[in-house]
Enzyme design. Structure first.
Site, short mmCIF file in Angstrom:
data_model
loop_
_atom_site.label_atom_id
_atom_site.label_comp_id
_atom_site.label_asym_id
_atom_site.label_seq_id
_atom_site.Cartn_x
_atom_site.Cartn_y
_atom_site.Cartn_z
N GLU A 51 0.82 -1.22 0.00
CA GLU A 51 0.00 0.00 0.00
C GLU A 51 0.85 1.27 0.00
O GLU A 51 0.45 2.28 -0.59
CB GLU A 51 -0.94 0.01 1.22
CG GLU A 51 -2.06 -0.99 1.16
CD GLU A 51 -1.70 -2.33 1.81
OE1 GLU A 51 -2.60 -3.18 1.96
OE2 GLU A 51 -0.50 -2.51 2.16
N PHE A 113 -12.29 -6.55 13.89
CA PHE A 113 -11.17 -7.08 13.11
C PHE A 113 -10.75 -6.07 12.04
O PHE A 113 -11.56 -5.58 11.27
CB PHE A 113 -11.57 -8.41 12.46
CG PHE A 113 -10.50 -8.99 11.57
CD1 PHE A 113 -9.31 -9.44 12.10
CD2 PHE A 113 -10.69 -9.06 10.20
CE1 PHE A 113 -8.31 -9.96 11.28
CE2 PHE A 113 -9.70 -9.58 9.37
CZ PHE A 113 -8.50 -10.04 9.92
N GLN A 114 -9.47 -5.77 12.01
CA GLN A 114 -8.87 -4.83 11.08
C GLN A 114 -9.53 -3.45 11.14
O GLN A 114 -9.65 -2.75 10.14
CB GLN A 114 -8.90 -5.36 9.64
CG GLN A 114 -7.92 -6.51 9.41
CD GLN A 114 -7.71 -6.86 7.95
OE1 GLN A 114 -8.59 -6.63 7.13
NE2 GLN A 114 -6.56 -7.42 7.64
N LYS A 163 -17.57 -0.41 5.21
CA LYS A 163 -17.94 -1.37 4.18
C LYS A 163 -19.42 -1.30 3.82
O LYS A 163 -19.81 -1.38 2.64
CB LYS A 163 -17.56 -2.78 4.62
CG LYS A 163 -17.78 -3.84 3.55
CD LYS A 163 -17.26 -5.19 4.01
CE LYS A 163 -17.44 -6.25 2.94
NZ LYS A 163 -16.90 -7.56 3.38
N MET A 468 24.38 9.04 3.07
CA MET A 468 24.27 10.35 3.71
C MET A 468 24.47 10.26 5.21
O MET A 468 25.12 11.13 5.82
CB MET A 468 22.92 10.98 3.40
CG MET A 468 22.79 12.41 3.90
SD MET A 468 23.96 13.55 3.10
CE MET A 468 23.04 13.98 1.63
#
Length: 560
Positions: A51, A113-114, A163, A468
């Site tokens: 993602e 959940f999630q 959802k 760096m």
């Protein structure tokens, strides 16, 4: 006619002119992905490997096209994986809309959940965010998100989508997007006249240009302005491309890794005109010494940036394109600053960019890249030495063609950004100048490049260290190289081939020109592993807390 929330989202995206989205599916966004499947002739979905890659791709798409980038992720970890990309876009003022799934409305706040409060998490790094709890408000919310992302100072907006909202049905009425008008409500005649008076009476004017000129599509107006007031111009990292590197007025970057010429000009000028830039600490360094001989005029669309880091003498708040157009109209006679421009040219002869270290290999490789890149190519970078070398040694001629994470300094940005730029500009070539440390963070996106046969070239500046950070350890930590050596034996060419991508190698003794030309001639994705000496450094450099005039690694020309 009633349609589902998921289909409403598709219709709104089409309304807004969206043709490409980047994302990764999951349970909470299944209805939206089902709608994308049914509408794949209208919107192209690019499946990234992660993602975060989707958010960076949306960012690169936006920077390179001037349109709004769109990314999609599911709830919970999918949404949180977008956060770094959203923050990157926020710091660099990139118009982006992130669509995240969430659990159904009745389950919100129950540690389902999630489930995660992504709107709360992203509040500090978005212009605005929404959570939609009524499908009848969905269409207007999507439209508002696109408007907010683009108006004024651009930036990311997040829309959180439970959802069940994407499954419920609602009446949908098509709408034509309203024109995004330039912000001028704070632009006053008094501020314009005050700025104009300072400009007309300056003997040594200098312009410091930032990414706001690129976001505001004001490069043409800036070019005319520089000619009218007869002044040189330096840029921030985000401003690369706002002024052509080939312009005689261009002095290079300013600040920590800027040119000695730019830093000297900022210190010597009597008027510093700051256009679409925000006085980053990497530019200003020691604030009390910055432009100490000059009155400062700041032009910016965002009033929050005025006097935030550096106190100005005068400021003009408004859309930079409008402000420059108004100032250009009012300069009745072209100003002349012959002696000042001669002084600037003498600085250029006296302080050319020189390279210290074991070799000048980065400059040689990027010089060869410059020769073989077709006109109009796009360059993305990762963060660190590779980024600074690309900014210093490549020529930046067109606005929006150099994409880098300036404000947040996000390692792992470049490959995703290159994917987005290539998708948004299929007829152009895109190069990602990377370091081996950064590429370890995003090499999984080779799967995306291979899947869609994107002819992206990844130029891997491989010094087997976090270059760096090692440079700072060398200069300021008595060479205690704590956890910066990357001596794990990774064969990047073999890794590329494992993904179905061409791999090439530029050894230290090789002429890079022929190998780079061969890579471009393939018109296919290529990873080029370039060996760079371990202790090549980015010079010049301003040490922390020093004045920008006091630069390390600067040599005067022997010809001066």
């Amino acid at each position: 006619m009633q349609i589902t929330g998921a289909q409403i989202i598709i219709e709104c995206l089409v309304e807004q002119g969206v043709d490409t989205v980047f994302g990764y599916p999951g349970g909470s966004v299944l209805p939206l992905y089902d709608a994308l499947y049914k509408n794949k002739d209208r919107i192209t979905h690019i499946l990234t490997a992660h993602e975060q890659g989707a958010s960076h791709a949306a960012d690169g798409y936006a920077r390179s096209t001037g349109k709004v980038g769109v990314c999609i992720a599911t709830s919970g970890p999918g949404a949180t994986n977008l956060v770094t990309g959203i923050a990157t876009a926020y710091m660099d003022s990139v118009p982006l809309v992130a669509l995240t799934g969430n659990v159904p409305v009745p389950l919100l706040g129950r540690d389902s959940f999630q489930e995660v409060d992504i709107s709360g998490i992203t509040m500090p790094v978005t212009k605005h965010n929404f959570i939609v709890k009524d499908v009848c408000e969905l269409a207007e919310t999507i439209r508002s998100a696109f408007r907010i992302a683009q108006e004024g100072r651009p930036g990311p907006v997040l829309v959180d989508l439970p959802k069940d909202i994407t499954q419920h049905q609602c009446d949908y009425e098509p709408s034509v997007p309203k024109e995004i008008l330039p912000r001028t409500e704070r632009l006053s005649e008094k501020s314009l006249e005050q700025a104009l008076d300072l400009i007309q009476h300056a003997a040594r004017p200098m312009c410091y240009v930032g990414g706001g000129v690129i976001r505001g599509k004001a490069s043409d107006e800036l070019e005319k302005f520089l000619s009218l007031i007869d002044a040189p111009a330096c840029v921030s990292l985000m401003g690369c491309g706002a002024v052509s590197s080939y312009s005689e007025r261009f002095t290079g970057m300013v600040g920590m890794h800027g040119t000695k010429v730019s830093n000297m000009c900022v210190s010597a000028c009597d008027l510093l005109i700051v256009i679409g830039a925000r006085f980053s600490d990497r530019v200003v360094s020691k604030a009390s010494a910055f432009a100490r001989n000059a009155k400062i005029v700041q032009i910016d669309v965002d009033p929050a940036e005025i006097d935030k880091n550096i106190k100005t003498f005068c400021h003009v708040v408004g859309d930079v394109k409008v402000v420059l157009t108004e100032l250009n109209k009012r300069i009745e006679k072209t100003l002349e600053h012959g002696k000042w421009m001669e002084q600037v040219q003498s600085y250029k002869k006296r302080y050319p960019i020189r390279v210290e270290g074991e070799s000048i290999r980065p400059k040689e490789i990027l010089g060869a890249l410059q020769k073989v890149m077709p006109p109009g190519s796009f360059v993305a970078t990762e963060v660190g030495q590779n980024q600074m070398w690309a900014a210093q040694f490549l020529k930046h001629e067109l606005p929006g063609h150099f994409m880098t994470s300036g404000g947040l300094g996000t390692m792992g940005y470049g490959t995703g950004a290159a994917i987005g730029a290539q998708c948004g500009n299929p007829g152009s070539r895109v190069v990602n100048v990377a370091g081996d440390g950064c590429f370890r963070m995003n090499c999984n996106e080779l799967a995306t490049i291979a899947r869609y046969k994107l002819p992206v070239i990844i130029l891997l500046m491989n010094n087997q260290t976090l270059g760096m950070v090692r440079q700072w350890q060398t200069l300021f930590f008595d060479k205690r190289y704590s956890e910066t050596t990357l001596d794990t034996p990774v064969d990047w060419v073999m890794l590329a081939k494992a993904f179905g991508v061409h791999g090439m190698h530029i050894h230290k003794e090789d002429d890079p020109l022929a190998i780079l030309q061969a890579a471009f001639d393939l018109h296919e994705p290529v990873v080029i592993d370039c060996e760079i000496p371990l202790d090549d450094k980015v010079y010049p450099m301003v040490a922390p807390g020093a004045s920008i005039e006091d630069m390390l690694g600067v040599e005067e020309s022997n010809e001066y």
